[in-house]
Scaffold this motif. Structure first.
Motif, mmCIF file in Angstrom:
data_model
loop_
_atom_site.group_PDB
_atom_site.id
_atom_site.type_symbol
_atom_site.label_atom_id
_atom_site.label_comp_id
_atom_site.label_asym_id
_atom_site.label_seq_id
_atom_site.Cartn_x
_atom_site.Cartn_y
_atom_site.Cartn_z
ATOM 1 N N PRO A 115 6.590 -1.445 4.451
ATOM 2 C CA PRO A 115 5.803 -2.740 4.399
ATOM 3 C C PRO A 115 6.085 -3.729 5.289
ATOM 4 C CG PRO A 115 6.184 -1.726 2.056
ATOM 5 C CD PRO A 115 7.148 -1.079 3.222
ATOM 6 N N ILE A 223 1.759 -6.698 3.305
ATOM 7 C CA ILE A 223 1.656 -7.200 1.940
ATOM 8 C C ILE A 223 1.506 -8.706 1.857
ATOM 9 C CG2 ILE A 223 3.581 -5.337 1.237
ATOM 10 C CD1 ILE A 223 5.417 -7.353 1.929
ATOM 11 N N GLU A 240 -0.853 -4.906 -4.112
ATOM 12 C CA GLU A 240 0.624 -4.722 -4.118
ATOM 13 C C GLU A 240 1.008 -4.621 -5.772
ATOM 14 O OE1 GLU A 240 2.103 -3.404 -1.608
ATOM 15 O OE2 GLU A 240 0.754 -3.984 -0.109
ATOM 16 N N TRP A 242 3.719 -6.333 -7.515
ATOM 17 C CA TRP A 242 4.596 -7.591 -7.410
ATOM 18 C C TRP A 242 5.332 -7.700 -8.613
ATOM 19 C CZ3 TRP A 242 4.644 -9.598 -2.771
ATOM 20 C CH2 TRP A 242 3.558 -9.489 -1.978
ATOM 21 N N ILE A 251 7.647 -5.107 -4.986
ATOM 22 C CA ILE A 251 7.854 -6.054 -3.882
ATOM 23 C C ILE A 251 8.079 -7.452 -4.689
ATOM 24 C CG2 ILE A 251 6.824 -7.376 -1.743
ATOM 25 C CD1 ILE A 251 7.284 -4.345 -1.348
#
Length: 303
Positions: A115, A223, A240, A242, A251
Motif C-alpha cells: 500500500p 491509501i 481501507e 483504518w 492501516i
C-alpha cells in the motif's frame, strides 16, 4: 415479507461457508497491486499478459511520462516489455535504493505491491541532492520537495483544519496527534475548526464509486493523498481498514495522517524507508517522524 424472511437462512449458511476463506485472505491477496506477484521476473523483450499494468503504475507514480511513452490506449493494450519500461523500472529501483536491474525482480515487485500514498514520487530529484540543489548525501538525508518548492507564506504559520471523519470516530485523536508531531519540530501550529469556510486544510474520507474519477482503487492500493501548499486538501481512502496502532492487515491512521500532513506542508516523498515521508507503508506497521523528515521541513522553510 415472507419471501425475505425465508431467504435469510440460506444467505446465512452461505456466509458461514465463506467466512473461513475470507478470514484467511490478507490485504495483499485483495490489493489492486497484487498483479505484481504474477508478473515477477518479467524483463525486457518479454511479452507477458498484464505487463501494461506495470507500465500504467510507473506512469501514475512519476517514472514514465505519458508524452515520452505510448498513448493511453496503446498502454492499456500493450503487453510488450520494451526499452521505456526497462528504463522506468531502473529509475524506480534507483530511487528506492534497489539494485537497478531493469527487471521486475522479487525486491522490486514486493515494494510495488505494498500500500502507498497516491501522490506521485519525484524521481527527478536525485537521492543525493534536494530541490534547492544542496547535497545532503553526507548526512544521510534523501528528502524532496514538490516541483518549484511550494510552501506556506512566512506570515502564515498557524493553520486551521477541518476534519470530516464520517464513521471513523477515532480519526480526530489520531489526526490531532499527527499535527502535534509536526508542530513539535517546526514553526507551525494547528487548530481544528468546524467551519470549512475559514479552514486552511480540509481532511476527509473519500469513498470510491465506480466511474467517479476517484484516485483510490480499493483496499490495499493507494491509501491516501494530499495536495501541496497552499491547496490544503487531504483525503483518506474510505475503503481501507483504518485502526489506531499496529494491527495486522490494517492501516494506522496516525502514521498515514503524519505522512499526508508532510505533503500539506510541502514535503514530497523521501527514499529513506524509516522516514514518515516514505511513500509505502506495510499493513500492521506504525511510524513517526524521522531525522530525514525534520531535516526536510527545516530546509524548506529556512532555505
Amino acid at each position: 415479507m415472507e419471501a425475505k424472511v425465508s431467504s435469510m437462512p440460506s444467505v446465512f449458511v452461505y456466509s458461514l461457508l465463506l467466512l473461513p476463506f475470507l478470514s484467511q485472505a490478507t490485504s495483499s491477496d485483495l490489493s489492486p497491486f497484487r498483479f505484481f506477484k504474477d508478473l515477477q521476473g518479467s524483463k525486457k523483450g518479454d511479452k507477458v499478459e498484464g505487463i501494461h499494468k506495470v507500465r500504467n503504475y510507473l506512469q501514475r507514480f512519476g517514472y514514465l511520462s505519458s508524452t515520452h511513452s505510448k498513448t493511453e490506449s496503446q498502454v492499456d493494450g500493450d503487453d510488450h516489455f520494451d526499452d521505456d519500461l526497462e528504463s522506468a523500472i531502473q529509475a524506480f529501483q534507483t530511487y528506492y535504493h534497489l539494485k537497478p536491474t531493469g527487471i521486475l525482480d522479487a525486491p522490486t515487485a514486493a515494494l510495488m505491491s505494498r500500500p502507498r500514498c497516491g501522490v506521485p514520487d519525484n524521481p527527478s530529484v536525485t537521492n543525493n541532492t534536494n530541490s534547492h540543489g544542496h547535497s545532503h548525501l553526507n548526512i544521510g538525508t534523501h528528502f524532496a520537495f514538490f516541483p518549484n518548492n511550494p510552501r506556506w507564506p512566512p506570515g502564515q504559520t498557524h493553520l486551521l483544519y477541518v476534519l470530516d471523519s464520517g464513521s471513523h470516530s477515532e480519526a480526530a485523536d489520531a489526526v490531532g496527534k499527527a499535527f502535534g508531531a509536526w508542530a513539535a519540530i517546526s514553526k507551525f501550529t494547528f487548530e481544528q475548526t468546524s467551519d470549512p469556510t475559514v479552514a486552511n486544510l480540509n481532511i476527509s474520507f473519500q469513498i470510491r464509486e465506480h466511474g467517479d474519477g476517484s484516485p483510490f482503487d480499493g483496499p490495499g492500493g493507494t491509501i491516501a493523498h494530499a495536495a501541496p501548499p497552499t491547496d490544503g486538501r487531504f483525503h483518506f481512502d474510505g475503503d481501507e481498514t483504518w485502526v489506531v496502532g499496529a494491527v495486522a492487515n490494517s492501516i494506522d491512521l496516525q502514521t498515514v495522517a503524519t505522512h499526508e500532513i508532510g505533503h500539506l506542508l510541502g514535503l514530497a516523498h523521501s527514499s529513506v524507508e524509516a522516514a514518515i515521508m516514505f511513500a509505502y507503508i506495510a499493513p500492521g506497521a506504525t511510524k513517526g517522524l524521522n531525522q530525514d523528515d525534520i531535516a526536510g521541513i527545516t530546509a524548506l522553510y529556512t532555505g
